[in-house]
Design an enzyme around this catalytic site. Structure first.
Site, PDB file in Angstrom:
ATOM      1  N   ARG A   1       0.847  -1.187   0.000  1.00  0.00           N
ATOM      2  CA  ARG A   1       0.000   0.000   0.000  1.00  0.00           C
ATOM      3  C   ARG A   1       0.890   1.246   0.000  1.00  0.00           C
ATOM      4  O   ARG A   1       1.964   1.240   0.607  1.00  0.00           O
ATOM      5  CB  ARG A   1      -0.934  -0.006   1.208  1.00  0.00           C
ATOM      6  CG  ARG A   1      -1.935  -1.160   1.191  1.00  0.00           C
ATOM      7  CD  ARG A   1      -2.829  -1.152   2.418  1.00  0.00           C
ATOM      8  NE  ARG A   1      -3.790  -2.268   2.372  1.00  0.00           N
ATOM      9  CZ  ARG A   1      -3.540  -3.485   2.845  1.00  0.00           C
ATOM     10  NH1 ARG A   1      -2.357  -3.756   3.399  1.00  0.00           N
ATOM     11  NH2 ARG A   1      -4.448  -4.451   2.750  1.00  0.00           N
TER      12      ARG A   1
ATOM     13  N   LYS B   1      -2.672  -2.149   7.593  1.00  0.00           N
ATOM     14  CA  LYS B   1      -4.122  -1.975   7.652  1.00  0.00           C
ATOM     15  C   LYS B   1      -4.768  -3.065   8.493  1.00  0.00           C
ATOM     16  O   LYS B   1      -5.704  -2.796   9.261  1.00  0.00           O
ATOM     17  CB  LYS B   1      -4.706  -1.984   6.237  1.00  0.00           C
ATOM     18  CG  LYS B   1      -6.209  -1.805   6.177  1.00  0.00           C
ATOM     19  CD  LYS B   1      -6.699  -1.777   4.741  1.00  0.00           C
ATOM     20  CE  LYS B   1      -8.203  -1.568   4.670  1.00  0.00           C
ATOM     21  NZ  LYS B   1      -8.687  -1.540   3.262  1.00  0.00           N
TER      22      LYS B   1
ATOM     23  N   HIS C   1      -1.807   3.513  -5.692  1.00  0.00           N
ATOM     24  CA  HIS C   1      -2.465   2.282  -5.236  1.00  0.00           C
ATOM     25  C   HIS C   1      -2.659   1.299  -6.381  1.00  0.00           C
ATOM     26  O   HIS C   1      -2.821   0.096  -6.166  1.00  0.00           O
ATOM     27  CB  HIS C   1      -3.827   2.638  -4.614  1.00  0.00           C
ATOM     28  CG  HIS C   1      -4.292   1.655  -3.589  1.00  0.00           C
ATOM     29  ND1 HIS C   1      -4.847   0.449  -3.909  1.00  0.00           N
ATOM     30  CD2 HIS C   1      -4.268   1.703  -2.234  1.00  0.00           C
ATOM     31  CE1 HIS C   1      -5.163  -0.209  -2.805  1.00  0.00           C
ATOM     32  NE2 HIS C   1      -4.831   0.529  -1.769  1.00  0.00           N
TER      33      HIS C   1
ATOM     34  N   ARG D   1      -0.860  -2.194  -6.947  1.00  0.00           N
ATOM     35  CA  ARG D   1      -1.349  -3.417  -6.312  1.00  0.00           C
ATOM     36  C   ARG D   1      -2.296  -4.163  -7.243  1.00  0.00           C
ATOM     37  O   ARG D   1      -2.202  -5.383  -7.396  1.00  0.00           O
ATOM     38  CB  ARG D   1      -2.052  -3.068  -4.992  1.00  0.00           C
ATOM     39  CG  ARG D   1      -1.081  -2.578  -3.928  1.00  0.00           C
ATOM     40  CD  ARG D   1      -1.786  -2.012  -2.704  1.00  0.00           C
ATOM     41  NE  ARG D   1      -2.673  -2.958  -2.049  1.00  0.00           N
ATOM     42  CZ  ARG D   1      -2.294  -3.947  -1.259  1.00  0.00           C
ATOM     43  NH1 ARG D   1      -0.993  -4.175  -1.058  1.00  0.00           N
ATOM     44  NH2 ARG D   1      -3.174  -4.733  -0.670  1.00  0.00           N
TER      45      ARG D   1
ATOM     46  N   HIS E   1      -3.796  -9.115   2.225  1.00  0.00           N
ATOM     47  CA  HIS E   1      -5.236  -9.081   2.449  1.00  0.00           C
ATOM     48  C   HIS E   1      -5.565  -9.943   3.658  1.00  0.00           C
ATOM     49  O   HIS E   1      -4.935 -10.976   3.889  1.00  0.00           O
ATOM     50  CB  HIS E   1      -5.987  -9.604   1.223  1.00  0.00           C
ATOM     51  CG  HIS E   1      -5.978  -8.639   0.085  1.00  0.00           C
ATOM     52  ND1 HIS E   1      -6.243  -8.993  -1.213  1.00  0.00           N
ATOM     53  CD2 HIS E   1      -5.726  -7.303   0.065  1.00  0.00           C
ATOM     54  CE1 HIS E   1      -6.163  -7.924  -1.993  1.00  0.00           C
ATOM     55  NE2 HIS E   1      -5.854  -6.895  -1.247  1.00  0.00           N
TER      56      HIS E   1
ATOM     57  N   TYR F   1      -1.970 -20.998   8.685  1.00  0.00           N
ATOM     58  CA  TYR F   1      -1.506 -22.062   7.794  1.00  0.00           C
ATOM     59  C   TYR F   1      -0.945 -21.466   6.508  1.00  0.00           C
ATOM     60  O   TYR F   1       0.146 -21.821   6.063  1.00  0.00           O
ATOM     61  CB  TYR F   1      -2.663 -23.005   7.463  1.00  0.00           C
ATOM     62  CG  TYR F   1      -2.339 -23.981   6.342  1.00  0.00           C
ATOM     63  CD1 TYR F   1      -1.519 -25.085   6.570  1.00  0.00           C
ATOM     64  CD2 TYR F   1      -2.813 -23.762   5.060  1.00  0.00           C
ATOM     65  CE1 TYR F   1      -1.199 -25.961   5.544  1.00  0.00           C
ATOM     66  CE2 TYR F   1      -2.507 -24.630   4.028  1.00  0.00           C
ATOM     67  CZ  TYR F   1      -1.702 -25.727   4.271  1.00  0.00           C
ATOM     68  OH  TYR F   1      -1.378 -26.581   3.249  1.00  0.00           O
TER      69      TYR F   1
END
Length: 410
Positions: free
Chosen positions: A245, A272, A335, A338, A362, A372
């Site tokens: 970001r 974030k 941005h 991304r 995310h 995991y």
């Protein structure tokens, strides 16, 4: 005999205080200085007490009698009117201190230190700014006296300036402050709950992003030819490789990097999702960062402000550079790197979607699944980072060279 208004007005002070009875234990005390004070004598729990009702003429005869009857009702219920008066004064002082601004500040401080759920610095700054717009209208009001119309008026002022998204977000944040006041027993209910649907819905816009491979190559060549600040150019060159970001790139600090391990660890406080993010660095990316380090290192911000090394580069710097290269907001933004990486990495078919999602940092609401995937896809992410940088190099060299899209100025 009961008092009359005429009798009260004509009452003259004497050398000593004079008591003029009105019945039911209430009397008017006329002081030698000429003051006329309402008093109520009563007994509670076998003890005689005196309640100050107020001063005449501020409290007239009718109002004094009304207050006497209220006090007598409390006595009948076994409550002490003097004690209830003290409690009411205390409640009034607390309510006066509990203004929207005071509780707003308290709420913001809580959200900053809320652990893994706390606001990231950029989120805190933006949220506090939006709440300050609301405080301009209702900040000094006791929170218990604020009605839906008061909040709507404050939000309408933001909306009236054409800032529809800011208005929507400000209303959400104000609601959070009110609900915090409810949770801390200083408010009965959230007045914003009745304002849903009152605002004009903003048009949803997406960050401009180039996702066509040929156009990506053109963009990369344009960045290489950028004639502005050298540090800005390096930030532009690094952004597509790491695709973090924009705020995470701007706030990067040299202490977060381990070039021997080819690793950048972004602390949870800057993320974030409030979780530390590990970014594997390709050889090309390490080389670019080393070039930056020769100018801004070895400590502090990787991309400091041109005005002060104690602050990071402005949030508008990269977007401004893209505008100088001729790319409009609809075409490409900071941005947008991304979305560029996400689209082309997924289209390549070489990488597991979960590995790409982890690279983009995310969130995953399933904690077991998240743990995991963090371990299971690390090696794949390392390989993907190198492949992606190699792929960007191929795109930069693979298409026909095109002239710069606008004349740049220093």
């Amino acid at each position: 005999m009961a008092l009359t208004d005429v009798g009260i007005r004509n009452a003259k002070p004497g050398a000593k205080a004079i008591k003029l009875a009105d019945g039911g234990g209430m009397f008017l005390l006329v002081t030698p200085a000429g003051g006329k004070l309402w008093r109520l004598k009563y007994r509670i729990d076998g003890r005689e007490k005196l309640l100050a009702i107020g001063a005449y003429p501020e409290i007239g005869l009718g109002e004094a009698r009304r207050r006497r009857e209220e006090a007598r009702e409390l006595i009948a219920l076994g409550k002490d009117p003097s004690r209830e008066k003290q409690r009411e004064k205390l409640r009034a002082r607390i309510q006066a201190a509990d203004t929207f601004k005071a509780i707003c500040d308290e709420y913001c401080q809580k959200r900053r230190r809320d652990g893994t759920k706390g606001w990231a610095p950029a989120t805190a700054t933006r949220s506090e700014y939006l709440l300050s717009l609301v405080c301009g209208s209702i900040g000094k009001l006791p929170i218990g006296e604020i009605e839906p119309a008061d909040v709507l008026t404050a939000i309408r002022r933001i909306e009236g300036k054409g800032k529809l998204e800011s208005a929507r977000r400000s209303l959400q944040l104000a609601g959070a402050v009110f609900r915090y006041a409810v949770a801390t027993a200083r408010l009965g209910s959230d007045p914003t709950r009745d304002l849903r649907g009152a605002l004009t819905a903003p048009t949803v816009t997406h960050y401009g992003a180039i996702t066509d491979a040929r156009k990506v190559g053109q963009l990369l060549r344009a960045i290489d030819d950028y004639e502005g600040s050298g540090i800005t150019k390096l930030a532009l060159q690094i952004a597509p490789h790491v695709f973090v970001r924009p705020g995470e790139l701007r706030h990067a600090e040299w202490s977060e990097f381990d070039f021997d391990a080819a690793l950048w660890v972004i602390p949870a406080g800057k993320m974030k999702m409030r979780k530390a993010h590990h970014v594997p660095l390709s050889t090309q990316t390490v080389e670019l960062f080393r070039e930056v380090q020769s100018v801004t290192g070895p400590a502090g911000y990787v991309f400091p402000s041109i005005r002060s090394r104690s602050r990071p580069m402005s949030e508008n710097t990269i977007n401004g550079a893209l505008r100088r290269l001729g790319y409009s907001t609809d075409e490409m933004t900071a941005h947008g790197f991304r979305a560029m990486a996400s689209t082309l990495l997924n289209e390549s078919g070489k990488w597991h979607p979960d590995a790409i999602e982890r690279a983009l940092a995310h969130g995953d609401t399933d904690k077991v699944r998240a743990a995991y995937h963090r371990g299971a896809h690390w090696q794949e992410r390392v390989e993907m980072a190198q492949w992606w940088s190699d792929h960007l190099d191929q795109l930069r060299k693979g298409a026909d060279v095109v002239p710069l899209r606008s004349q740049q100025t220093r």
